[in-house]
Design a protein around this motif. Structure first.
Motif, mmCIF file in Angstrom:
data_model
loop_
_atom_site.group_PDB
_atom_site.id
_atom_site.type_symbol
_atom_site.label_atom_id
_atom_site.label_comp_id
_atom_site.label_asym_id
_atom_site.label_seq_id
_atom_site.Cartn_x
_atom_site.Cartn_y
_atom_site.Cartn_z
ATOM 1 N N LYS A 1 2.406 45.377 -37.833
ATOM 2 C CA LYS A 1 2.693 44.675 -39.089
ATOM 3 C C LYS A 1 3.193 43.261 -38.818
ATOM 4 C CE LYS A 1 5.568 44.861 -43.252
ATOM 5 N NZ LYS A 1 6.020 43.474 -43.050
ATOM 6 N N GLU A 2 4.106 43.120 -37.861
ATOM 7 C CA GLU A 2 4.639 41.796 -37.554
ATOM 8 C C GLU A 2 3.545 40.889 -36.982
ATOM 9 O OE1 GLU A 2 8.089 42.059 -35.141
ATOM 10 O OE2 GLU A 2 9.256 43.210 -36.613
ATOM 11 N N TYR A 3 2.648 41.461 -36.210
ATOM 12 C CA TYR A 3 1.528 40.673 -35.678
ATOM 13 C C TYR A 3 0.649 40.162 -36.816
ATOM 14 C CZ TYR A 3 -3.010 39.768 -33.498
ATOM 15 O OH TYR A 3 -4.200 39.215 -33.124
ATOM 16 N N ARG A 4 0.346 41.021 -37.774
ATOM 17 C CA ARG A 4 -0.451 40.599 -38.924
ATOM 18 C C ARG A 4 0.280 39.530 -39.743
ATOM 19 N NH1 ARG A 4 -5.424 41.319 -38.362
ATOM 20 N NH2 ARG A 4 -5.644 41.098 -40.638
ATOM 21 N N ASP A 5 1.613 39.634 -39.795
ATOM 22 C CA ASP A 5 2.387 38.620 -40.502
ATOM 23 C C ASP A 5 2.303 37.273 -39.796
ATOM 24 O OD1 ASP A 5 3.115 40.413 -42.441
ATOM 25 O OD2 ASP A 5 5.080 40.871 -41.561
ATOM 26 N N VAL A 6 2.275 37.276 -38.472
ATOM 27 C CA VAL A 6 2.135 36.017 -37.735
ATOM 28 C C VAL A 6 0.758 35.415 -37.992
ATOM 29 C CG1 VAL A 6 2.045 34.975 -35.437
ATOM 30 C CG2 VAL A 6 3.801 36.655 -35.974
ATOM 31 N N LEU A 7 -0.287 36.248 -37.972
ATOM 32 C CA LEU A 7 -1.634 35.750 -38.249
ATOM 33 C C LEU A 7 -1.713 35.153 -39.655
ATOM 34 C CD1 LEU A 7 -3.961 38.536 -36.746
ATOM 35 C CD2 LEU A 7 -3.325 36.336 -35.751
ATOM 36 N N GLY B 1 0.652 33.759 -41.303
ATOM 37 C CA GLY B 1 1.595 32.675 -41.527
ATOM 38 C C GLY B 1 2.884 33.099 -42.195
ATOM 39 N N ARG B 2 3.141 34.408 -42.277
ATOM 40 C CA ARG B 2 4.355 34.889 -42.936
ATOM 41 C C ARG B 2 5.505 35.088 -41.953
ATOM 42 N NH1 ARG B 2 0.042 37.583 -44.933
ATOM 43 N NH2 ARG B 2 0.363 39.352 -43.520
ATOM 44 N N LEU B 3 5.220 35.002 -40.674
ATOM 45 C CA LEU B 3 6.232 35.162 -39.636
ATOM 46 C C LEU B 3 5.997 34.107 -38.576
ATOM 47 C CD1 LEU B 3 8.621 37.053 -38.884
ATOM 48 C CD2 LEU B 3 7.007 38.361 -37.488
ATOM 49 N N ALA B 4 7.060 33.526 -38.069
ATOM 50 C CA ALA B 4 6.921 32.391 -37.154
ATOM 51 C C ALA B 4 6.555 32.823 -35.737
ATOM 52 C CB ALA B 4 8.206 31.573 -37.129
ATOM 53 N N ARG B 5 6.991 33.985 -35.304
ATOM 54 C CA ARG B 5 6.769 34.358 -33.898
ATOM 55 C C ARG B 5 6.873 35.862 -33.735
ATOM 56 N NH1 ARG B 5 10.541 31.865 -29.196
ATOM 57 N NH2 ARG B 5 9.311 30.020 -29.719
ATOM 58 N N LEU B 6 6.129 36.369 -32.758
ATOM 59 C CA LEU B 6 6.227 37.774 -32.353
ATOM 60 C C LEU B 6 6.436 37.812 -30.850
ATOM 61 C CD1 LEU B 6 5.935 40.848 -32.859
ATOM 62 C CD2 LEU B 6 3.492 40.579 -32.405
ATOM 63 N N ARG B 7 7.436 38.575 -30.431
ATOM 64 C CA ARG B 7 7.691 38.723 -28.992
ATOM 65 C C ARG B 7 7.920 40.195 -28.704
ATOM 66 N NH1 ARG B 7 11.847 34.783 -26.177
ATOM 67 N NH2 ARG B 7 9.993 33.460 -26.337
ATOM 68 N N ARG B 8 7.158 40.723 -27.793
ATOM 69 C CA ARG B 8 7.247 42.130 -27.431
ATOM 70 C C ARG B 8 7.028 42.294 -25.930
ATOM 71 N NH1 ARG B 8 9.002 42.626 -31.752
ATOM 72 N NH2 ARG B 8 8.519 44.164 -33.384
ATOM 73 N N THR B 9 7.561 43.385 -25.395
ATOM 74 C CA THR B 9 7.276 43.780 -24.018
ATOM 75 C C THR B 9 6.284 44.927 -24.063
ATOM 76 O OG1 THR B 9 9.466 43.097 -23.263
ATOM 77 C CG2 THR B 9 8.262 44.661 -21.882
ATOM 78 N N ARG B 10 5.169 44.760 -23.355
ATOM 79 C CA ARG B 10 4.105 45.748 -23.419
ATOM 80 C C ARG B 10 3.620 46.120 -22.023
ATOM 81 N NH1 ARG B 10 5.633 47.076 -27.397
ATOM 82 N NH2 ARG B 10 4.690 47.175 -29.455
ATOM 83 N N THR C 1 4.167 36.849 -26.130
ATOM 84 C CA THR C 1 4.629 35.960 -27.193
ATOM 85 C C THR C 1 3.408 35.402 -27.901
ATOM 86 O OG1 THR C 1 6.577 35.331 -25.910
ATOM 87 C CG2 THR C 1 5.990 33.925 -27.771
ATOM 88 N N ILE C 2 3.394 35.470 -29.213
ATOM 89 C CA ILE C 2 2.319 34.884 -30.007
ATOM 90 C C ILE C 2 2.945 34.156 -31.181
ATOM 91 C CG2 ILE C 2 1.948 37.040 -31.292
ATOM 92 C CD1 ILE C 2 -1.050 36.180 -31.420
ATOM 93 N N GLU C 3 2.536 32.881 -31.332
ATOM 94 C CA GLU C 3 3.123 32.047 -32.372
ATOM 95 C C GLU C 3 2.081 31.051 -32.849
ATOM 96 O OE1 GLU C 3 6.350 29.788 -30.760
ATOM 97 O OE2 GLU C 3 5.450 29.773 -28.771
ATOM 98 N N PRO C 4 2.183 30.630 -34.095
ATOM 99 C CA PRO C 4 1.207 29.657 -34.616
ATOM 100 C C PRO C 4 1.298 28.337 -33.879
ATOM 101 C CG PRO C 4 2.448 30.695 -36.394
ATOM 102 C CD PRO C 4 3.136 31.053 -35.130
ATOM 103 N N ALA C 5 0.106 27.757 -33.613
ATOM 104 C CA ALA C 5 0.082 26.405 -33.070
ATOM 105 C C ALA C 5 0.398 25.425 -34.187
ATOM 106 C CB ALA C 5 -1.282 26.098 -32.459
#
Length: 650
Positions: A150-156, A158-167, A182-186
């Protein structure tokens, strides 16, 4: 002159790579900022322009004195008024992306990888070109749990600034690695930047440190911290996992007499014994995959996820006891131990770890209290009684201060003439929550926690004050008031001083107060208790032995103690019932005790008289007084007043 298309394309590419700026001072194709520029102005990352868009001529000089064309570079290569160009030229963006040691990829708003640098290919063990057009969520394992997805979809979106997870990721060669994703909008708002940092070594070190932190060094079992963590996780999973039973079970185990092993054979042998015990517990739990942990000392616990009911836990407890009954060979010594086990099994919903451990601890205590070397199943009714007992114990002293107690009185009647000779004061507790409580509900608690001292002093003062009132109202027929005294009152307070003070305050003659002590307390009296009884007797206060015939029954003490009355236990009188076949032995024993008491100058009172026939047979045997429901139940003091001048007929 015709311009070759290939030459034009090459010239454009050369400008892009060499850093020749376009009309806005940017190199064509430079879509990624440098690290310095990203940190300085992350919101203004330039977007690559269309190669076919018109732009000012780069080599055409401006007329002398004329201002430079808008967007045209100055002689130094920077836009007018911009000052010296900070940091590297924009053409370095693509080069930095390609040579960066951090694994990175450009992702579009649909979640597809558009570009990947060589470091990402090396991290995943594949050609970076193979990664393009792949799903970033699959590449970074972002579909593993609903929250991350869900948080990843929010980043895509534009509803969330950044996602950081350990995988945990799999390389192309099948080897696993741990990466921080880490995935964040450019800043251009048209793409996102995905970065991966290999933290496998750090994760491995953390894992080893956590293992040391969460495991017992003696038995190698999970310790208390890890056990509580797993139990919390199991409760949450059982509550929301509809595929399981939704129940949880716990066996809480404590070795019986383990301290003696440490004290006699040393802690080294004790530790080796604990290790051997842990091994057997693990073998018992292995078929079901149950968690075994050492909680500390000689305490162990077995956690059963998705239990099928109490029978499963009881079977497990039986197998644990059977496994521990076999002797242990420790350092050439053959040792035998036993264990007590508390067993709890219940639905996971609504259950908290604290409650579960409290229930297990309580049940383990029951197993030890019931004789050790056994298992005991949690009983809600027994636990409710324990909770009530604890609540009563903690409020006893404040209840004395609030005067929540009252006294009822039961007559002591002469068996020969039916005249009331005295009364026994019986305390009741008017509890604000549980109602009126009889003495057997709280007197043992008061003796345990010491509240019997202030309570006994209150009972003594209230009874003497009431006896004095009866004496003044009926001077020709005074009543003896009999008050029970606990042996702890003799040890923990100055009973002699208390009695003397209260008699002086109330004006009651000493011979109208009788103190009752149980046979088990009086017969073993030595030292201070015996001295106190002797001083009370010297004051003129009669001493009675209550429940005589059920304790030590050491008749030799009767000649040494300052006793004036024996109160026969009601179990002797019950054998005198007419509807039952009388036991001749009961009458013989009672008759012998009465004769012995009379020869020693003692009077005898029979308790629990419930019928006229019992009263008659006791009279024939020679008992002096009787007490029981045949004459009266315990009643308030105003009811006693009517019995003083009227013989009791039952």
């Amino acid at each position: 002159m015709r311009t070759n298309n290939l030459d034009t394309t090459n010239a454009t590419r050369e400008r892009a790579v060499s850093g020749i700026p376009d009309g806005q001072g940017r190199a064509l194709g430079a879509t990624l900022p440098t690290i310095t520029e990203r940190d300085a102005a992350p919101s203004v990352l330039p977007v690559a322009e269309d190669a076919g868009a018109p732009r000012p001529a780069i080599d055409a000089p401006s007329p002398p004195g004329a201002p430079p064309a808008p967007g045209a570079p100055s002689a130094s290569g920077a836009p007018p008024g911009a000052g010296p160009a900070p940091g590297p030229a924009p053409g370095d963006y693509r080069a930095a992306f390609n040579v960066a040691r951090l694994a990175m990829a450009v992702v579009d708003r649909e979640g597809r990888v558009r570009d990947a640098n060589p470091a990402l290919g090396a991290l995943l063990g594949t050609d970076p070109a193979v990664l393009t057009t792949r799903s970033a969520a699959d590449l970074a394992n972002l579909r593993e749990d609903p929250r991350t997805w869900k948080e990843y979809r929010d980043v895509l979106g534009g509803r969330l600034a950044r996602l950081r997870r350990t995988r945990r990721l799999l390389r192309a060669d099948g080897h696993a690695l741990w990466a921080e994703i880490t995935i964040e909008p450019a800043p251009d708002s048209c793409s996102l930047l995905l970065s991966m940092a290999d933290i496998s070594d750090q994760r491995d070190l953390q894992g080893r440190l956590r293992h040391l932190q969460m495991h017992d060094p003696v038995t190698r079992l999970p310790n208390r911290s890890l056990f509580f963590e797993r139990m919390t996780s199991a409760l949450e999973a059982a509550t929301y996992d509809h595929g399981g039973t939704g129940r949880i079970g716990l066996c809480y185990l404590d070795l019986d007499g383990f301290k003696a092993v440490n004290d006699t054979l040393g802690h080294r042998v004790g530790d080796r014994l604990l290790g051997a015990v842990a091994q057997r517990l693990t073998e018992c739990a292995a078929p079901g995959g149950h968690l075994v942990a050492r909680l500390g000392g000689d305490e162990f616990a077995l956690l059963v996820r998705n239990s099928t009911g109490t029978e499963q836990l009881c079977d497990l407890a039986r197998s644990l006891l059977a496994a521990l009954q076999e002797p242990f060979d420790v350092g050439g010594q053959r040792l035998s131990v036993s264990a007590s086990i508390g067993v709890v099994e219940r639905p996971a919903a609504g259950t908290h770890t604290t409650w579960l451990m409290q229930a297990a601890d309580t049940t383990l205590y029951w197993a030890k209290e019931d004789g050790k070397a056994r298992w005991t199943l949690f009983d809600p009714e027994r636990n409710a009684h324990r909770m009530t007992r604890q609540a009563l114990s903690s409020t006893l002293r404040p209840a004395v201060e609030r005067e929540e107690f009252v006294l009822d009185y039961q007559p002591l009647v002469g068996l020969g003439d039916g005249v009331v000779r005295g009364v026994e004061a019986l305390v009741r507790w008017d509890h604000p929550q549980f109602g009126r409580l009889s003495p057997n509900r709280f007197i043992p608690l008061a003796e345990e926690n010491g509240a019997i001292v202030p309570l006994g002093r209150w009972v003594l003062r209230t009874a003497c004050r009431q006896a004095r009132a009866w004496q003044l109202a009926n001077p020709t027929h005074p009543l003896v008031v009999s008050v029970n005294v606990a042996v702890r009152q003799v040890w923990d307070s100055d009973l002699v001083a208390d009695v003397g003070t209260i008699l002086a305050e109330t004006g009651l003659p000493p011979h109208l107060l009788q103190l009752e002590l149980t046979e088990s307390a009086v017969m073993g009296s030595t030292g201070r208790p015996l001295q106190a009884l002797q001083r009370l007797s010297d004051m003129g206060v009669p001493i009675a032995i209550d429940d005589f015939g059920t304790g030590y029954s050491n008749l030799a003490y009767l000649s040494r103690l300052p006793v004036s009355t024996l109160k026969l236990d009601g179990s002797f009188v019950q054998g005198f019932r007419a509807e039952e076949h009388p036991n001749p032995a009961d009458e013989t024993i009672v008759e012998a005790l009465v004769q012995l008491a009379h020869r020693l100058g003692l009077t005898v009172t029979a308790e629990c008289v419930e019928s006229a026939e019992q009263a008659e047979r006791l009279r024939r045997i020679g008992c002096d007084t009787g007490q029981g429901w045949f004459y009266s139940r315990p009643v308030p003091p105003d009811r006693i007043q009517t019995m003083i001048t009227c013989p009791a007929s039952g």
